[in-house]
Design a protein around this motif. Sequence first.
Motif, PDB file in Angstrom:
ATOM      1  N   ASN A  25       8.135   6.671   0.260  1.00 61.24           N
ATOM      2  CA  ASN A  25       7.322   5.594  -0.290  1.00 61.24           C
ATOM      3  C   ASN A  25       8.089   4.770  -1.306  1.00 61.24           C
ATOM      4  O   ASN A  25       7.956   3.542  -1.351  1.00 61.24           O
ATOM      5  CB  ASN A  25       6.059   6.175  -0.931  1.00 61.24           C
ATOM      6  CG  ASN A  25       4.892   6.227   0.038  1.00 61.24           C
ATOM      7  OD1 ASN A  25       4.295   5.211   0.364  1.00 61.24           O
ATOM      8  ND2 ASN A  25       4.595   7.429   0.530  1.00 61.24           N
ATOM      9  N   ARG A  68       0.827  -1.205   0.000  1.00 63.45           N
ATOM     10  CA  ARG A  68       0.000   0.000   0.000  1.00 63.45           C
ATOM     11  C   ARG A  68       0.860   1.253   0.000  1.00 63.45           C
ATOM     12  O   ARG A  68       1.942   1.281   0.572  1.00 63.45           O
ATOM     13  CB  ARG A  68      -0.925   0.034   1.224  1.00 63.45           C
ATOM     14  CG  ARG A  68      -1.990  -1.043   1.229  1.00 63.45           C
ATOM     15  CD  ARG A  68      -2.872  -0.891   2.462  1.00 63.45           C
ATOM     16  NE  ARG A  68      -3.444   0.462   2.532  1.00 63.45           N
ATOM     17  CZ  ARG A  68      -3.841   1.043   3.649  1.00 63.45           C
ATOM     18  NH1 ARG A  68      -3.704   0.407   4.806  1.00 63.45           N
ATOM     19  NH2 ARG A  68      -4.356   2.259   3.633  1.00 63.45           N
ATOM     20  N   TYR A  69       0.338   2.301  -0.639  1.00 59.91           N
ATOM     21  CA  TYR A  69       0.998   3.607  -0.622  1.00 59.91           C
ATOM     22  C   TYR A  69       0.637   4.304   0.687  1.00 59.91           C
ATOM     23  O   TYR A  69      -0.536   4.355   1.076  1.00 59.91           O
ATOM     24  CB  TYR A  69       0.544   4.460  -1.811  1.00 59.91           C
ATOM     25  CG  TYR A  69       1.274   5.791  -1.925  1.00 59.91           C
ATOM     26  CD1 TYR A  69       2.460   5.876  -2.637  1.00 59.91           C
ATOM     27  CD2 TYR A  69       0.783   6.942  -1.314  1.00 59.91           C
ATOM     28  CE1 TYR A  69       3.142   7.082  -2.741  1.00 59.91           C
ATOM     29  CE2 TYR A  69       1.450   8.145  -1.403  1.00 59.91           C
ATOM     30  CZ  TYR A  69       2.640   8.211  -2.117  1.00 59.91           C
ATOM     31  OH  TYR A  69       3.307   9.410  -2.203  1.00 59.91           O
ATOM     32  N   ASN A  70       1.650   4.832   1.382  1.00 56.22           N
ATOM     33  CA  ASN A  70       1.428   5.500   2.671  1.00 56.22           C
ATOM     34  C   ASN A  70       1.308   6.999   2.419  1.00 56.22           C
ATOM     35  O   ASN A  70       2.284   7.675   2.078  1.00 56.22           O
ATOM     36  CB  ASN A  70       2.590   5.207   3.629  1.00 56.22           C
ATOM     37  CG  ASN A  70       2.280   5.622   5.053  1.00 56.22           C
ATOM     38  OD1 ASN A  70       1.819   6.728   5.293  1.00 56.22           O
ATOM     39  ND2 ASN A  70       2.552   4.729   5.993  1.00 56.22           N
ATOM     40  N   ARG A  71       0.090   7.540   2.599  1.00 55.90           N
ATOM     41  CA  ARG A  71      -0.171   8.937   2.265  1.00 55.90           C
ATOM     42  C   ARG A  71       0.415   9.913   3.291  1.00 55.90           C
ATOM     43  O   ARG A  71       0.387  11.119   3.075  1.00 55.90           O
ATOM     44  CB  ARG A  71      -1.681   9.158   2.128  1.00 55.90           C
ATOM     45  CG  ARG A  71      -2.305   8.292   1.037  1.00 55.90           C
ATOM     46  CD  ARG A  71      -3.803   8.481   0.949  1.00 55.90           C
ATOM     47  NE  ARG A  71      -4.193   9.795   0.457  1.00 55.90           N
ATOM     48  CZ  ARG A  71      -4.233  10.153  -0.818  1.00 55.90           C
ATOM     49  NH1 ARG A  71      -3.906   9.260  -1.753  1.00 55.90           N
ATOM     50  NH2 ARG A  71      -4.614  11.365  -1.179  1.00 55.90           N
ATOM     51  N   ILE A  93      -1.604  13.201  -6.012  1.00 48.40           N
ATOM     52  CA  ILE A  93      -1.429  11.743  -6.042  1.00 48.40           C
ATOM     53  C   ILE A  93      -2.794  11.088  -5.847  1.00 48.40           C
ATOM     54  O   ILE A  93      -3.359  11.090  -4.743  1.00 48.40           O
ATOM     55  CB  ILE A  93      -0.442  11.292  -4.950  1.00 48.40           C
ATOM     56  CG1 ILE A  93       0.932  11.912  -5.224  1.00 48.40           C
ATOM     57  CG2 ILE A  93      -0.339   9.776  -4.904  1.00 48.40           C
ATOM     58  CD1 ILE A  93       1.987  11.536  -4.215  1.00 48.40           C
ATOM     59  N   LEU A 126       3.478   4.393  -8.440  1.00 47.12           N
ATOM     60  CA  LEU A 126       4.563   4.576  -7.469  1.00 47.12           C
ATOM     61  C   LEU A 126       4.880   3.263  -6.767  1.00 47.12           C
ATOM     62  O   LEU A 126       6.053   2.963  -6.477  1.00 47.12           O
ATOM     63  CB  LEU A 126       4.187   5.658  -6.447  1.00 47.12           C
ATOM     64  CG  LEU A 126       4.205   7.099  -6.967  1.00 47.12           C
ATOM     65  CD1 LEU A 126       3.571   8.052  -5.960  1.00 47.12           C
ATOM     66  CD2 LEU A 126       5.633   7.550  -7.282  1.00 47.12           C
ATOM     67  N   LEU A 127       3.863   2.461  -6.491  1.00 48.91           N
ATOM     68  CA  LEU A 127       4.099   1.148  -5.894  1.00 48.91           C
ATOM     69  C   LEU A 127       4.860   0.249  -6.858  1.00 48.91           C
ATOM     70  O   LEU A 127       5.726  -0.539  -6.443  1.00 48.91           O
ATOM     71  CB  LEU A 127       2.776   0.501  -5.486  1.00 48.91           C
ATOM     72  CG  LEU A 127       2.057   1.145  -4.290  1.00 48.91           C
ATOM     73  CD1 LEU A 127       0.693   0.501  -4.083  1.00 48.91           C
ATOM     74  CD2 LEU A 127       2.900   0.999  -3.028  1.00 48.91           C
ATOM     75  N   GLU A 166      -0.716   6.340  -7.267  1.00 52.68           N
ATOM     76  CA  GLU A 166      -0.256   5.494  -6.181  1.00 52.68           C
ATOM     77  C   GLU A 166       0.179   4.123  -6.703  1.00 52.68           C
ATOM     78  O   GLU A 166       1.216   3.593  -6.305  1.00 52.68           O
ATOM     79  CB  GLU A 166      -1.344   5.320  -5.123  1.00 52.68           C
ATOM     80  CG  GLU A 166      -1.581   6.552  -4.266  1.00 52.68           C
ATOM     81  CD  GLU A 166      -2.646   6.299  -3.204  1.00 52.68           C
ATOM     82  OE1 GLU A 166      -3.160   5.160  -3.152  1.00 52.68           O
ATOM     83  OE2 GLU A 166      -2.964   7.233  -2.451  1.00 52.68           O
ATOM     84  N   GLU A 167      -0.620   3.545  -7.605  1.00 56.39           N
ATOM     85  CA  GLU A 167      -0.286   2.224  -8.137  1.00 56.39           C
ATOM     86  C   GLU A 167       1.023   2.262  -8.912  1.00 56.39           C
ATOM     87  O   GLU A 167       1.845   1.339  -8.832  1.00 56.39           O
ATOM     88  CB  GLU A 167      -1.420   1.726  -9.041  1.00 56.39           C
ATOM     89  CG  GLU A 167      -2.659   1.291  -8.278  1.00 56.39           C
ATOM     90  CD  GLU A 167      -2.359   0.175  -7.284  1.00 56.39           C
ATOM     91  OE1 GLU A 167      -1.555  -0.736  -7.627  1.00 56.39           O
ATOM     92  OE2 GLU A 167      -2.902   0.213  -6.158  1.00 56.39           O
ATOM     93  N   ARG A 192       8.314   1.258  -6.662  1.00 55.02           N
ATOM     94  CA  ARG A 192       8.893   0.745  -5.412  1.00 55.02           C
ATOM     95  C   ARG A 192       9.370  -0.690  -5.615  1.00 55.02           C
ATOM     96  O   ARG A 192      10.490  -1.043  -5.215  1.00 55.02           O
ATOM     97  CB  ARG A 192       7.866   0.809  -4.281  1.00 55.02           C
ATOM     98  CG  ARG A 192       8.331   0.171  -2.988  1.00 55.02           C
ATOM     99  CD  ARG A 192       7.185  -0.066  -2.019  1.00 55.02           C
ATOM    100  NE  ARG A 192       6.620   1.170  -1.501  1.00 55.02           N
ATOM    101  CZ  ARG A 192       5.592   1.239  -0.671  1.00 55.02           C
ATOM    102  NH1 ARG A 192       4.991   0.117  -0.267  1.00 55.02           N
ATOM    103  NH2 ARG A 192       5.115   2.398  -0.237  1.00 55.02           N
ATOM    104  N   VAL A 239       6.938  11.117  -1.083  1.00 55.95           N
ATOM    105  CA  VAL A 239       7.092  10.266  -2.260  1.00 55.95           C
ATOM    106  C   VAL A 239       8.410   9.502  -2.184  1.00 55.95           C
ATOM    107  O   VAL A 239       8.469   8.295  -2.480  1.00 55.95           O
ATOM    108  CB  VAL A 239       7.029  11.117  -3.537  1.00 55.95           C
ATOM    109  CG1 VAL A 239       7.418  10.285  -4.766  1.00 55.95           C
ATOM    110  CG2 VAL A 239       5.633  11.702  -3.720  1.00 55.95           C
TER     111      VAL A 239
END
Length: 911
Positions: free
Chosen positions: A606, A596-599, A720, A728-729, A725-726, A732, A603
């Motif tokens: 994350n 999960r992206y941590n808001r 974002i 960025l994941l 978010e997806e 990651r 950035v």
Amino acid sequence: MNSVALGMEKNLFRYIWRHSRGEQVVILLLVVVAQVFYFASLNLPKSIVNDGIEGKGFKNVAELPFFRVSLPLPSFLSDAGSIRLFDGVALTQWPYLVAMSCLFLVMVTVNGMFKKTINTQKGRMGERMLRRLRYELFDRILLFPNVHFRKVKAAELSGMIKDEVEPLGGFIGDAYVQPAFLGGQAMTALLFIMLQSVWLGTIVIVVLGVQAFVIPRLRRRILVLGRQRQITARQLAGRIAETVDGVHEIHTNATANYERADIAHRLGTIFVIRFQLYQRKFTAKFLNNLLAQTTPFMIYLIGGYLVLFGDMQVGAVVGVLLAYKDLPGPVKELIDWDQQRQDVQQKYEQVVEQFEPDGMLARELQMVPDGPVAPLSGEIVLSGVTVAEDSGAKSVDAVNLVAPLDRRLALVGPPGGGKETITQVMARLTPPSAGTVRIGGADLASLPESTTGARISYVGQDVYLFPVSVRDNILYGLRRRPVTPANYDEAERRARERFVSESRRAGNPDFDPADDWIDYDAAGATGPGDIDHRIVEALRAVELEEDIYQYGLRGTLDTSTRPAIAQSILAAREELHARLTDPTLASLVEPFDRARYNRNMSVAENLLFGTPIGKTFDPDNIAANPHMRAALAQVGLESELLQMGVTIAETMVELFADLPAGHPFFEQFSFIAAEDLPEFRTILSRLAGKSVADLDDAARARLAALPFRYIEARHRLGLIDAAVEERLLAARRAFAENLPADAADAIEFYDRSRYNVAATLQDNILFGRIVYGQAQGPERISALISEVLEGLGLRMAVIEVGLDYNVGVGGKRLSAIQRQKVGLARALVKRPDLLILNEATSLFDSAAQQRVLDKILDVCKGRGVIWALNRASFADRFDDVVVLQGGKVTAKGAPGDITGDKTFADLLAAG
């Protein structure tokens, strides 16, 4: 004191001979033997030229003896001209030439080996003596009377030990050996020249005599200038140290330019001295070289005449030239040695003079005790004690005082009235000008420091802390003698034995700082396992426990030395997250989740999903990191983040353009500093109507870095969404999967089942981020963490980590009040028979002073406490009170018995 530290030897040569006599004799013997081989090598070129090449010796015979050993003598000593020691081996001309050439090479090698051995021995001896001298100077600093430190600067003392004695190390090895070695070479060469020609030898001696007479006299002024340079450089070091110590006063009073003027003037003075030094030095060098080159001219002229019109052979002239070739070097070095001798003798005398102040302590006072120190008992008695300043003013005047060591005595009085000086006299920090101080029937001045250090504690108004951990600073008062030897393996033990052997030869003690020096018994502990509990008791008494606990939460843990604590922290993590399932607490923390992206994270955080180790993946550098850029390019995020940077820059410039630089909104909402706004405004103006691709690389890099600091929950620009978010994941995952092995060590990834060694204890327990915008969220989470730790019995473990906190140079990483509290804890942890406090809590507010005073008096119940109070209103907590004004005792007695004293009444009225 019945004895004082012995003075240092004033004469450098006697100092050197006393401590290195054996080594000097061995090296001198090597020098003597070396001259024999050197002399033998001088005659070889003559034989090679005359007999081996020109063949003069083979005109009448077919063979000549090789390796015939003869000792040449002048004609007036022997008609034959020599004494034969060995007949040699008969050889024809070519084998003779080869053999003589090889012998010449052997002799050159042997002479080189002698030089190497002698220089190595000299170097070792010089370094050993330099080590001895530096230790002796440092040892004498520890014997200085405390009042002397008001007159000297720390930078000057350290500079003398480190820099000013450095040239002495090089000279010490040469002190006796160099003149013997060089003089031996010169005399050997001169003897050889005299044996070839008395005329040529006389010319060489005359020129050398002129050099020896003229050059040293030219260098006398050089020595004077060298001394001036040394003194001014020492003063410059002290002045720079003053500037560093007083930098806050410089800034608050705007005197930076005055300080620049002063330093520039001092540098100018040093420049003038050094330039004069260079002028005279190179003038002397020019004359020395000129005289040295005059001799070959005379040899060519006179020697050539004797060959042409006399009976001298060309080989003899060549031999003289080769012998003289080795002569100017030793002679010049002898002259240099003589100058260096005078120079280092001056430096040595200057240094010794600075390390022999009046009133030095007796060395016996600092002897290592054989075992535990007996407790003090009875009373401390001051009889006619007077303390006079250098000006003659008396800060204490004929004071008589008796204080039993099982009672609590308060000293009160106006500032400068004498109470501060009395505490320093009782702590033996200030010696009385007249009168005596006795404790338990013994003269305080005659007690060894091992006794006073163990049984008396003193804390003044300004505590000094060493740049080590809080724990080491508190336990510093217990390090009086080695208690338990260090545990070495076999290789380490052998290395330690060699180290100790060398230490003894250099006159250094063989103490090992790796031994355990802590006197656990004095602190009431049984060993390393429970000493921290005694420290915490002291911290609790001075109200510093909570601060150290907070340092522990913000500290990191070395899991290799404390694996059990790491496992306990993981248990605390699980307990905390179990409690966070409570609906009233769940909204306070957003846990780390790889999927999960941590808001509530930036950035950059994350994308990394871990704690950086070092600078490689520091959030400020992450935008330019090639591994991160590759991961972003793989998922097609580079251009999108760049455009996001443009949006952020436009928003920040628009929102904060009219706000002053110090406005709190900058800290709360903006991640562009106020001073950077004009730069981004310029970049955006250049971007108007153009594509981002048209910007230069530097501008694009500045814009690309902005999104990495963006936190959606905090900045709320809506940049974002779920789709971003997806992606960025995905970045990651790509970053973690493609990270090369050499870069993997630069980051500690988040893992619910593992302790993160790069993160703080609090972050390890939290394993998430506190949600922005929640009312009192940080306070509630902090309280919850403390509750969890208390429930699991881990508070002490956290404090142990906090005790590892490094206080910085002079304790500057702590506040002034915290430094005082550490000093008080250091005094309490060794459980002294007599605790002396000199306004040690004056920085505290009134309520804190009262609480700490009561706790310290409770801890020291049944032991002696003498406290110079800055508030007379606290005197009612003591058994006895002494009032001092103008250096004299105006009243003494129980607190209720002296209320009629006017000074005491005025002090009570003032609070």
